[in-house]
Scaffold this active site. Structure first.
Site, PDB file in Angstrom:
ATOM      1  N   HIS A 274      -6.160  -7.158   0.097  1.00 12.78           N
ATOM      2  CA  HIS A 274      -5.259  -6.013  -0.024  1.00 12.78           C
ATOM      3  C   HIS A 274      -4.113  -6.068   0.988  1.00 12.78           C
ATOM      4  O   HIS A 274      -2.967  -5.770   0.655  1.00 12.78           O
ATOM      5  CB  HIS A 274      -6.066  -4.729   0.176  1.00 12.78           C
TER       6      HIS A 274
ATOM      7  N   TRP B 298     -12.516   3.799  -3.136  1.00  9.65           N
ATOM      8  CA  TRP B 298     -12.016   3.903  -1.756  1.00  9.65           C
ATOM      9  C   TRP B 298     -11.864   5.368  -1.349  1.00  9.65           C
ATOM     10  O   TRP B 298     -12.271   5.760  -0.254  1.00  9.65           O
ATOM     11  CB  TRP B 298     -10.692   3.158  -1.651  1.00  9.65           C
TER      12      TRP B 298
ATOM     13  N   ASP C 154       0.839  -1.194   0.000  1.00 10.32           N
ATOM     14  CA  ASP C 154       0.000   0.000   0.000  1.00 10.32           C
ATOM     15  C   ASP C 154       0.886   1.260   0.000  1.00 10.32           C
ATOM     16  O   ASP C 154       1.814   1.377  -0.788  1.00 10.32           O
ATOM     17  CB  ASP C 154      -0.956  -0.052   1.203  1.00 10.32           C
ATOM     18  N   TRP C 155       0.617   2.232   0.908  1.00 12.14           N
ATOM     19  CA  TRP C 155       1.411   3.459   0.952  1.00 12.14           C
ATOM     20  C   TRP C 155       2.872   3.186   1.281  1.00 12.14           C
ATOM     21  O   TRP C 155       3.746   4.001   0.955  1.00 12.14           O
ATOM     22  CB  TRP C 155       0.821   4.430   1.977  1.00 12.14           C
TER      23      TRP C 155
ATOM     24  N   ASP D  65      -7.967  -8.282  -3.809  1.00  7.03           N
ATOM     25  CA  ASP D  65      -7.828  -6.855  -3.509  1.00  7.03           C
ATOM     26  C   ASP D  65      -8.766  -6.038  -4.394  1.00  7.03           C
ATOM     27  O   ASP D  65      -8.608  -6.027  -5.615  1.00  7.03           O
ATOM     28  CB  ASP D  65      -6.376  -6.438  -3.752  1.00  7.03           C
TER      29      ASP D  65
END
Length: 461
Positions: free
Chosen positions: A441, A326, A285-286, A412
């Site tokens: 995810h 999202w 992710d980030w 995901d």
């Protein structure tokens, strides 16, 4: 009645130990109904691992009697003796040992093992536990509670809280499942301007490999609790920071504090401060949006990449429909229930584990980062982070010389198979991705087997 009387004397010795900062354990040796020796813990000040209360009392009694055999003597101690002390008591041929509180971690009189119950030994010492157990245990508990409170005050003095930030109370992180590691903090990195950043630092500094694990939104270092033990068991080091606004790190009250450039610079400074080398970068992710831009700025520090469900946001390709949905959801429900999000995303999690993900965010004031991050993903050519991500794309395609292991959870809804292919093509020399049909995810939640694969994959030839 006499047992309680002698145990009270042992408690007095324990209290004397506590007054000088030693763990409060006290002991007395009794012969013919009279106390002939006393002892209390002195390991810390004496730099002596053998200076337990029982050993100190045995030494004094042996000198008084002129004999290392203490026939006819009894020893009273406030805490169940360890293996070392139990062995000494048997060697001294005590008639009887009486202890107060049980010790479930190191007790050798019945809790962990029972040396006194071994009939093969040539001397049998009778043992009795539980005499004034509540009073003995309370003394130890009070001591350690005060120590923890002192440590908290010391940490606060080292890292004062800025007026424009919040700090999640330490109690929020007590007894989280499968997260036993001690916190580490830094607040003097230039980019932090006094904000306190938390990170896990486990394993030997001289380890062959350091796994740098970077989380995303709204997770924190708790995300990697199933992978970290695998890396540590293999003898490696693990560094897992909490981004500012997440986990045990400070949480600025204003969303405007958060930017791509700020968080990237903080990570670069942390890597430099800890002098990390032989790094395998682990991202999701980030953690990937930021982390994938780091190695090009310090290429000699990195030798491997483990990448899971993330992307490089260059501002040149449209964001996925899943991510746009999202982001729209976050704008409509900025205070969304984090525990419920993880419960929906990872069906096998317990309620306690889901609650652990929400632990850093006890109030809406702690949620500025979770509100800011969805809008920070670069979505056009001039967005903050887009240019540096394009430079990173060129680095991974043409200059990356390390090994890359990629794994993607196919359930995901935010980053699907299309983004998997884009990232695979972007990283030169990338091995065929590991596709995880059941994973969503937050891949590290399915990551124990993947961590074992990574250990073998990144072991130098």
């Amino acid at each position: 009645m006499r047992d309680a009387e002698f145990m009270q004397m042992a408690l007095t010795q324990a209290n004397l130990a506590a007054t000088v900062g030693e763990v409060p354990v006290g002991a007395v040796v009794v012969k013919n109904g009279q106390v002939i020796a006393t002892g209390r813990n002195a390991s810390i000040h004496g730099h002596d691992p053998t200076a337990h209360a029982e050993i100190m009392a045995l030494r004094e009694a042996a000198l008084l009697l002129g004999n290392y055999r203490l026939d006819g003597c009894e020893l009273y101690v406030t805490l169940e003796p360890c293996a070392m002390c139990s062995g000494a008591m048997l060697h001294a041929r005590l008639d009887r040992v009486v202890y107060g509180a049980a010790d479930p971690k190191t007790g050798a009189a019945g809790s962990v093992l029972n040396l006194f119950d071994n009939t093969q030994l040539n001397h049998q010492t009778r043992v009795q536990g539980g005499v004034m157990a509540a009073e003995c245990a309370a003394q130890l508990q009070s001591f350690f509670q005060e120590k923890r409170a002192d440590q908290i005050q010391q940490r606060r003095a080292l890292h004062p809280l800025r007026d424009d930030a919040l700090r999640t109370p330490d109690a929020q992180f007590n007894a989280l499942p499968d997260y036993p590691w001690s916190p580490h903090y830094v607040s003097d990195l230039p980019s932090l301007e006094g904000l306190r950043l938390h990170y896990l630092a486990e394993g030997p500094q001289e380890a062959e490999t350091t796994y740098l694990c970077l989380h995303g939104n709204p997770a924190w270092s708790y995300l990697y609790r199933k992978m970290i033990p695998v890396f540590l068991q293999a003898g490696h080091r693990v560094i897992a920071p909490d981004l500012i606004g997440f986990g045990r790190s400070d949480k600025p009250k204003k969303e405007s504090v958060h930017s791509f450039a700020f968080h990237r610079q903080t990570l670069l400074e942390l890597i430099d401060r800890l002098d990390l080398t032989q790094v395998v970068l682990v991202v999701q992710d980030w953690g990937g949006l930021l982390g994938l831009t780091l190695p090009m700025s310090m290429p000699t520090r990195f030798r491997g990449l483990l990448v899971m469900n993330t992307m490089l946001a260059t501002g040149e390709t449209p964001l996925s429909p899943g991510f746009l949905a999202w982001r729209d959801y976050c704008s409509r429900a900025p205070g969304f229930d984090i525990a419920k999000l993880f419960a929906r995303s990872i069906p096998h999690l317990s309620a306690t584990e889901c609650a652990a993900y929400a632990a850093p965010f006890p109030g809406t004031g702690h949620r500025a980062a979770t509100r800011a991050f969805p809008t920070m993903v670069p979505d056009h050519h001039g967005a903050d982070g887009a240019a540096i991500s394009r430079q990173a794309m060129e680095f991974w395609q043409t200059r990356w010389k390390g090994k890359t292991l990629m794994a993607f959870g196919l359930q995901d809804p935010v980053l699907g198979a299309e983004k998997t292919k884009q990232l695979e093509l972007a990283i030169g020399g990338c091995s065929t991705p590991i596709l995880l049909p059941q994973s969503g995810h937050f891949v590290p939640e399915w990551g124990e087997a993947l961590a074992h694969t990574a250990v073998g994959f990144f072991t130098p030839d």
